[in-house]
Scaffold this active site. Structure first.
Site, mmCIF file in Angstrom:
data_model
loop_
_atom_site.group_PDB
_atom_site.id
_atom_site.type_symbol
_atom_site.label_atom_id
_atom_site.label_comp_id
_atom_site.label_asym_id
_atom_site.label_seq_id
_atom_site.Cartn_x
_atom_site.Cartn_y
_atom_site.Cartn_z
ATOM 1 N N HIS A 207 -8.116 -91.982 -52.265
ATOM 2 C CA HIS A 207 -8.333 -91.553 -53.654
ATOM 3 C C HIS A 207 -9.528 -90.622 -53.825
ATOM 4 O O HIS A 207 -9.750 -90.097 -54.902
ATOM 5 C CB HIS A 207 -8.528 -92.772 -54.556
ATOM 6 C CG HIS A 207 -9.862 -93.444 -54.384
ATOM 7 N ND1 HIS A 207 -10.945 -93.131 -55.159
ATOM 8 C CD2 HIS A 207 -10.286 -94.360 -53.507
ATOM 9 C CE1 HIS A 207 -11.978 -93.867 -54.774
ATOM 10 N NE2 HIS A 207 -11.608 -94.616 -53.764
HETATM 11 N N1 UDP Z 1 -7.468 -102.241 -54.998
HETATM 12 C C1 UDP Z 1 -6.537 -102.950 -55.742
HETATM 13 N N2 UDP Z 1 -5.271 -102.438 -55.844
HETATM 14 C C2 UDP Z 1 -4.907 -101.273 -55.256
HETATM 15 C C3 UDP Z 1 -5.861 -100.564 -54.495
HETATM 16 C C4 UDP Z 1 -7.141 -101.067 -54.401
HETATM 17 O O1 UDP Z 1 -6.834 -104.019 -56.285
HETATM 18 O O2 UDP Z 1 -3.731 -100.878 -55.399
HETATM 19 C C5 UDP Z 1 -8.840 -102.774 -54.910
HETATM 20 C C6 UDP Z 1 -9.368 -102.949 -53.520
HETATM 21 O O3 UDP Z 1 -8.976 -104.187 -52.993
HETATM 22 C C7 UDP Z 1 -10.874 -102.840 -53.739
HETATM 23 C C8 UDP Z 1 -10.980 -101.855 -54.872
HETATM 24 O O4 UDP Z 1 -9.706 -101.846 -55.519
HETATM 25 O O5 UDP Z 1 -11.410 -104.067 -54.167
HETATM 26 C C9 UDP Z 1 -11.327 -100.496 -54.334
HETATM 27 O O6 UDP Z 1 -11.248 -99.583 -55.318
HETATM 28 P P1 UDP Z 1 -11.158 -98.012 -55.054
HETATM 29 O O7 UDP Z 1 -10.579 -97.774 -53.727
HETATM 30 O O8 UDP Z 1 -10.467 -97.458 -56.243
HETATM 31 O O9 UDP Z 1 -12.674 -97.523 -55.139
HETATM 32 P P2 UDP Z 1 -13.914 -97.536 -54.144
HETATM 33 O O10 UDP Z 1 -13.973 -98.852 -53.458
HETATM 34 O O11 UDP Z 1 -13.759 -96.403 -53.191
HETATM 35 O O12 UDP Z 1 -15.082 -97.337 -55.040
#
Ligand code: UDP
Length: 364
Positions: A207
């Site tokens: 993402h």
């Molecule tokens: N996550 C979720 N459903 C999804 C994809 C990710 O619940 O379909 C959760 C994942 O387990 C983690 C969080 O969302 O806890 C990560 O979010 P994201 O990848 O959007 O952002 P980042 O961690 O890079 O800030």
């Protein structure tokens, strides 16, 4: 009674806040008010997390999304400021590194309201990432800084000059708290493996703007995934932004299991049952480690450097050949447990420290 305003805006922030908010509710001397900026707003990216994680209903929902960084941060700043003036809290609590984090911290600090930053001190040392800019500024203007790791503590100690006005605490990682608490519920409730008829598979999320907004990089990552898809299923809960760019760049996903974003309980189950994780997400890198899965990081650098230094994750960027080569190296890797991220009691440590800080300030 002390009043805290918590600023939330996107999916990982909902997950990070779950156990901290519970602790704040248990501490009967603090009243927490939630502002949801609306950065993530639809059912699959927002409401499902409030339902599943039993989060407190936001008192304010700002509906600010899909704008350029300046416009988004500016509008959030304006609206959060108004609410902070009206509510006059004793503290504002922010998480992570998004525009919501920055706007919340700025609004509060300009009004002389103390700011607590959870997930402080993380650095990628890549200022091209909008998140890196947000982190640096938020850490500079926060009063209470909660670091998830030793590296984060060290980063802050190098950067922070006026140590009198601030307190830096190594709290551990609130995402670990959430994982411990919700994995038990996920084990009972999630049926996703059966529903998707999965056996041996890789789980992938993408993402970050640096990957999605770049046609060459996104094409290269997806051709690596398609190659891996010849050996095993590749499950991709697709982020709305990535979905848009796949369409825009006409990238095909033929032999891949591209699904809609899933709730946290299904995501835990998908991670727990996967053979390997490929991701550019910060949160998922750690969750893979909590659940002892090897990880291919689809980035050139990471804030969670301890995972790479210990060989639990491999920095693989976006080039097809490198991803496939590292996939081969990592696929059978055994991941050992390690206490990098604390003991699962970060939320308690944070709320204790906040209580202490507020008591001291009241007495002054
Ligand atoms: N996550 C979720 N459903 C999804 C994809 C990710 O619940 O379909 C959760 C994942 O387990 C983690 C969080 O969302 O806890 C990560 O979010 P994201 O990848 O959007 O952002 P980042 O961690 O890079 O800030």
């Amino acid at each position: 009674m002390n009043k805290i305003i918590t600023i939330l805006g996107n999916r990982p922030q909902f997950i990070k806040s779950a156990l901290v908010s519970r602790e704040l509710t248990n501490n009967r001397k603090i009243k927490e008010i939630i502002i949801h900026t609306g950065q993530h707003f639809d059912f699959k990216m927002s409401k499902i997390f409030f339902d599943q994680l039993d989060l407190k209903k936001p008192k304010y929902f700002l509906k600010i999304n899909n704008l350029n960084h300046g416009a988004m941060t500016g509008r959030m700043l304006e609206e959060i400021e108004e609410i902070v003036i009206k509510e006059n809290p004793n503290m504002v609590l922010v998480y992570g590194d998004t525009n919501s984090t920055l706007a919340g911290a700025l609004a509060a600090s300009k009004l002389n309201i103390p700011v607590a930053h959870i997930e402080a001190g993380l650095r990628s040392f890549n200022r091209k990432m909008p998140e890196e800019i947000n982190r640096i500024i938020v850490d500079k203007i926060s009063n209470l800084l909660f670091c998830p790791t030793k590296t984060a503590m060290e980063n802050l100690k190098k950067e922070i000059i006026n140590k009198k006005e601030i307190k830096i605490v190594k709290s551990g990682d609130v995402m670990y708290d959430s994982m411990i608490y919700f994995s038990a519920i996920s084990n009972e409730q999630s049926k996703i493996i059966k529903e998707l008829k999965l056996k041996e598979y890789a789980l992938c999320t993408i993402h970050r703007a640096e990957n999605t907004d770049n046609k060459e990089k996104l094409t290269s990552i997806f051709s690596a995934l398609k190659k891996i898809g010849e050996k095993m299923d590749v499950v991709i809960p697709i982020h709305p932004r990535t979905k848009n760019y796949l369409k825009k760049y006409k990238i095909k996903t033929k032999n891949l299991k591209v699904i809609e974003p899933v709730g946290y309980l299904d995501m835990i189950k998908l991670t727990q049952s996967a053979k390997i994780i490929l991701t550019d997400s910060g949160g998922l890198q750690k969750e893979a480690f909590f659940l002892q899965k090897p990880t291919i990081i689809l980035r050139e650098e990471t804030e969670w450097i301890e995972l790479v230094e210990n060989g639990f994750a491999s920095l693989s960027g976006s080039k097809k050949n490198k991803i496939i080569k590292n996939f081969g190296k990592m696929i059978n890797k055994k991941i050992k447990k390690n206490g990098f991220y604390g003991k699962g009691n970060a939320s308690q440590i944070i709320v204790n420290q906040i209580t202490h800080y507020l008591n001291e300030n009241h007495n002054n």
